[in-house]
Enzyme design. Structure first.
Site, PDB file in Angstrom:
ATOM      1  N   PRO A 152       0.823  -1.212   0.000  1.00 48.61           N
ATOM      2  CA  PRO A 152       0.000   0.000   0.000  1.00 48.61           C
ATOM      3  C   PRO A 152       0.861   1.267   0.000  1.00 48.61           C
ATOM      4  O   PRO A 152       2.087   1.191   0.028  1.00 48.61           O
ATOM      5  CB  PRO A 152      -0.745  -0.133   1.328  1.00 48.61           C
ATOM      6  CG  PRO A 152       0.255  -0.781   2.235  1.00 48.61           C
ATOM      7  CD  PRO A 152       1.124  -1.657   1.381  1.00 48.61           C
ATOM      8  N   GLY A 229      -3.323  -3.838   2.602  1.00 52.79           N
ATOM      9  CA  GLY A 229      -4.158  -2.808   1.985  1.00 52.79           C
ATOM     10  C   GLY A 229      -5.577  -2.921   2.521  1.00 52.79           C
ATOM     11  O   GLY A 229      -5.814  -3.524   3.574  1.00 52.79           O
ATOM     12  N   ALA A 232     -11.537  -4.294   1.095  1.00 51.21           N
ATOM     13  CA  ALA A 232     -12.254  -4.458  -0.173  1.00 51.21           C
ATOM     14  C   ALA A 232     -11.318  -5.024  -1.234  1.00 51.21           C
ATOM     15  O   ALA A 232     -11.659  -5.971  -1.957  1.00 51.21           O
ATOM     16  CB  ALA A 232     -12.833  -3.122  -0.623  1.00 51.21           C
ATOM     17  N   GLY A 234      -8.479  -6.567  -0.587  1.00 50.37           N
ATOM     18  CA  GLY A 234      -8.042  -7.880  -0.101  1.00 50.37           C
ATOM     19  C   GLY A 234      -9.011  -8.981  -0.517  1.00 50.37           C
ATOM     20  O   GLY A 234      -8.599 -10.079  -0.890  1.00 50.37           O
ATOM     21  N   GLU A 249      -3.050  -8.752   5.166  1.00 48.33           N
ATOM     22  CA  GLU A 249      -3.203  -7.820   6.298  1.00 48.33           C
ATOM     23  C   GLU A 249      -4.001  -6.628   5.792  1.00 48.33           C
ATOM     24  O   GLU A 249      -3.509  -5.831   5.008  1.00 48.33           O
ATOM     25  CB  GLU A 249      -1.827  -7.421   6.829  1.00 48.33           C
ATOM     26  CG  GLU A 249      -1.847  -6.975   8.267  1.00 48.33           C
ATOM     27  CD  GLU A 249      -2.088  -5.491   8.388  1.00 48.33           C
ATOM     28  OE1 GLU A 249      -3.274  -5.100   8.499  1.00 48.33           O
ATOM     29  OE2 GLU A 249      -1.125  -4.738   8.363  1.00 48.33           O
ATOM     30  N   CYS A 283      -3.384   1.141   9.616  1.00 51.49           N
ATOM     31  CA  CYS A 283      -4.448   0.155   9.851  1.00 51.49           C
ATOM     32  C   CYS A 283      -4.770  -0.022  11.336  1.00 51.49           C
ATOM     33  O   CYS A 283      -5.837  -0.514  11.675  1.00 51.49           O
ATOM     34  CB  CYS A 283      -4.100  -1.183   9.206  1.00 51.49           C
ATOM     35  SG  CYS A 283      -2.519  -1.806   9.763  1.00 51.49           S
TER      36      CYS A 283
END
Ligand code: ADP
Length: 481
Positions: A152, A229, A232, A234, A249, A283
Site C-alpha cells: 500500500p 491494503g 475491499a 483484499g 493484512e 491500519c
C-alpha cells in the site's frame, strides 16, 4: 533519486521494460502537487520476465546456507541505514508524511532485515513421536517459492520490508507491486539491495495499478500472495488467488476503550497520539474511542486539550506532526464519513474538513467528533484519516459490546487501572492484539501483528518468527527403520 532509478527493477537491474517509449506514469507530491518522479508502466511481458527471473534465482537461493542468507539480509540492513536520509526524503515527497516519520520507517525497515536474519537461523524443525516404533518423523521449513507482493501507499518502504525481510531470509523470491502513487522509495531502495550483493532476480519491483496487481496475483508462476491494503481490495485478491498461499493484512477499525477507572489524561493523550501519525492512514490508528459515561466529559475535554499540539502543515517543516493525506480518494472518504456522522447527529468538536489556502486540497484538519452513533460510517468502517471518533457506553459490558461490534478485528486498546478488567478486555476483544494503557497505534517488529479470524481483516502474521512460518511450508520427513 536518479533518472536511472525511475524504471522498473527486474532481474537485478533497473530496466525501462517492454513498454519503453510509452508515456511514463507521473508521481506527484501530495504536499505540493509537484512532479517528483515517474516510472514506466509495466507490461505483461515484463511480468513474465520478472517471474522467470525470480524462479531461476529462487532455486539457487533455497539451496544457500541459511547463515549466508542471513548475512545478505544484514548487508541489506546496513545499506538501507547508509541511505536513510535520502530514502526518507523521497518517501515524504511521494507519501506526504512528516519527515521524522519517514526516517523512523527507514530505520524500522533496516531493523526488520536484521531481526529476520536472526529468526531465520533459528527456524528449526521438530522431531515427532510416532505410534509406530519403526518410524522416525521430523519437520523442517522450506520456502514456498515466488511471492507476488502487493503493497500500500501509507508505508511504502516499511511494508515492502515486512515481506522482503522474512521472505528472503527463508529462501523465497519476490515480485513486488507498489502502488502507482508511491513507487519511488522502493525503487530507490533497490540500489541498497544491489549494493548488498543480493543475487539478481530474488527481488523484482514493478509498480502498477490494480489491474496489474490482479495479473500478478493470477500469474501461474506466482506461488503465494502477500498483501497489505484495504479489506475491499483484499477480498478481490483472495478471489483471484484461488488456492495459492496468502498472507493478508487488511483494514482495521480498532477500538480504544476507556474504562471508568482509567487514567483519563493518559487515555486522551493516547487517543490523539493514535490518530495523527501518517495522517491517520494506519491500519491500527485510533479509529473509534469507546468511553465510559462516567469519564466521558473529562475525557473529551482532555482530548481537545491534547489536540492543540497537532500542527498541520508542510511535512518537511520540523514543527509539523500532521501532513497532508496521501490522495483524493482517502480525503473524499473522510468527507463522506463526516457528512454521514453530522447527518446522524454527531457533534464535530474540532476540525471536520479540509484546510483552505494550502498548496493542495489534501490537508485535513485534525478532527474530534463526539456522540458518534453506533451505526454510522465513522463507527463501522475504517476512516483512514486524522480523526478521533468518540462513542459512549454505560458500563463494562456495554463498552465491550460496542467495541466488538466491529467487522474488522485487527487491533484494540484498553485503558484501565484494574488488572481484572485489563485481562477481560485482552481476552474478550475480538482483535489480534490488545494494548493495555497505550495507544492502539502501537506495534513492535517482534510481535505477531494481524487480525482475529473471520473478522474481515485478513490472516497471517506480520512480525517476528510468525511471518517466517507463514512464508514457509512446514514439511515432514518420515524414516522407516
Ligand atoms: P486504496 O483503496 O486506499 O488505494 P488498496 O487496498 O486498494 O488501497 O491498495 C493497496 C494495493 O492494492 C495497491 O498496491 C493497489 O494498486 C493494489 N490493488 C488495488 N486493486 C487491486 C486488485 N484488484 N488486485 C490486486 N491489487 C490491487
Amino acid at each position: 533519486m536518479t533518472t536511472a532509478q525511475q524504471q522498473l527493477f527486474i532481474d537485478g537491474a533497473y530496466a525501462a521494460g517492454a513498454g519503453a517509449g510509452a508515456e511514463p506514469i507521473a508521481v506527484r507530491s501530495p504536499a505540493t502537487g509537484e512532479h517528483v518522479g515517474s516510472f514506466p508502466r509495466p507490461t505483461a511481458a515484463d511480468l513474465d520476465t520478472a517471474v522467470a527471473a525470480a524462479h531461476r534465482a529462487q532455486r539457487d537461493w533455497a539451496a544457500v546456507n541459511v547463515w549466508d542468507r542471513a548475512a545478505a539480509s544484514r548487508r541489506i540492513a546496513d545499506e538501507l541505514d547508509a541511505r536513510r536520509d535520502a530514502l526518507a526524503r523521497l518517501q515524504t515527497l511521494e507519501q506526504g508524511k512528516p519527515l521524522a516519520e519517514s526516517v523512523a520507517d527507514v530505520t524500522e525497515a533496516a531493523q526488520l532485515f536484521r531481526l529476520h536474519a536472526e529468526d531465520a537461523v533459528r527456524l528449526n524443525g521438530e522431531t515427532l513421536l510416532s505410534r509406530d516404533s519403526t518410524k522416525r518423523m521430523f519437520t523442517f521449513h522450506r520456502p514456498v517459492g515466488t511471492w507476488g507482493v502487493i503493497t500500500p501507499w501509507n508505508f511504502p518502504l516499511l511494508m515492502f520490508a515486512e515481506f522482503a525481510a522474512p521472505g528472503l531470509a527463508t529462501g523465497n523470491a519476490l515480485v513486488v507491486k507498489p502502488p502507482e502513487n508511491t513507487p519511488l522509495t522502493v525503487l530507490a531502495a533497490m540500489e541498497a539491495v544491489v549494493a548488498a550483493g543480493l543475487p539478481a532476480g530474488l527481488v523484482n519491483v514493478l509498480p502498477g495499478d490494480g489491474a496489474f496487481g490482479d495479473a500478478l496475483v493470477r500469474h501461474r508462476g506466482i506461488h503465494a500472495v502477500g498483501f497489505i491494503g484495504s479489506s475491499a481490495t483484499g477480498a478481490k485478491i483472495t478471489a483471484a488467488a484461488g488456492l495459492k498461499r496468502s498472507l493478508m493484512e487488511c483494514s482495521g477499525n480498532g477500538p480504544l476503550v476507556v474504562l471508568a477507572d482509567a487514567d483519563v489524561a493518559a487515555a486522551a493523550r493516547a487517543a490523539v497520539d493514535g490518530a495523527y501519525p501518517c495522517a491517520g492512514q494506519v491500519c491500527c490508528a485510533t479509529e473509534r474511542v469507546v468511553v465510559h459515561a462516567d469519564v466521558h466529559d473529562a475525557f473529551v475535554a482532555a482530548v481537545l486539550r491534547e489536540s492543540e499540539r497537532v500542527v498541520l502543515g508542510d511535512p518537511f517543516d520540523p514543527a509539523t506532526v500532521l501532513g497532508p493525506l496521501n490522495n483524493e480518494g482517502v480525503a473524499a472518504k473522510m468527507d463522506r464519513h463526516l457528512a454521514d456522522a453530522r447527518g446522524r447527529g454527531a457533534r464535530v468538536l474540532r476540525g471536520g474538513g479540509r484546510r483552505a489556502g494550502m498548496p493542495t486540497e489534501l490537508y485535513y484538519e485534525f478532527t474530534v467528533v463526539d456522540a458518534v452513533p453506533e451505526g454510522s460510517l465513522l463507527a463501522k468502517e475504517e476512516s483512514f484519516g486524522p480523526v478521533v471518533p468518540i462513542l459512549t457506553g454505560r458500563d463494562e459490558d456495554d463498552l465491550l459490546r460496542i467495541a466488538n461490534d466491529d467487522a474488522l478485528g485487527l487491533q484494540g486498546a484498553v485503558f484501565t487501572t484494574s488488572m481484572k478488567s485489563a485481562f477481560r478486555f485482552v481476552e474478550e476483544l475480538q482483535v489480534g492484539q490488545v494494548i493495555v494503557n497505550e495507544t492502539n497505534n502501537w506495534w513492535d517488529i517482534n510481535m505477531p501483528f494481524g487480525g482475529a479470524g473471520g473478522r474481515g481483516t485478513g490472516w497471517g502474521r506480520i512480525g517476528g518468527k510468525w511471518t517466517l512460518l507463514d512464508m514457509t511450508d512446514t514439511r515432514t520427513g518420515v524414516i522407516s527403520l
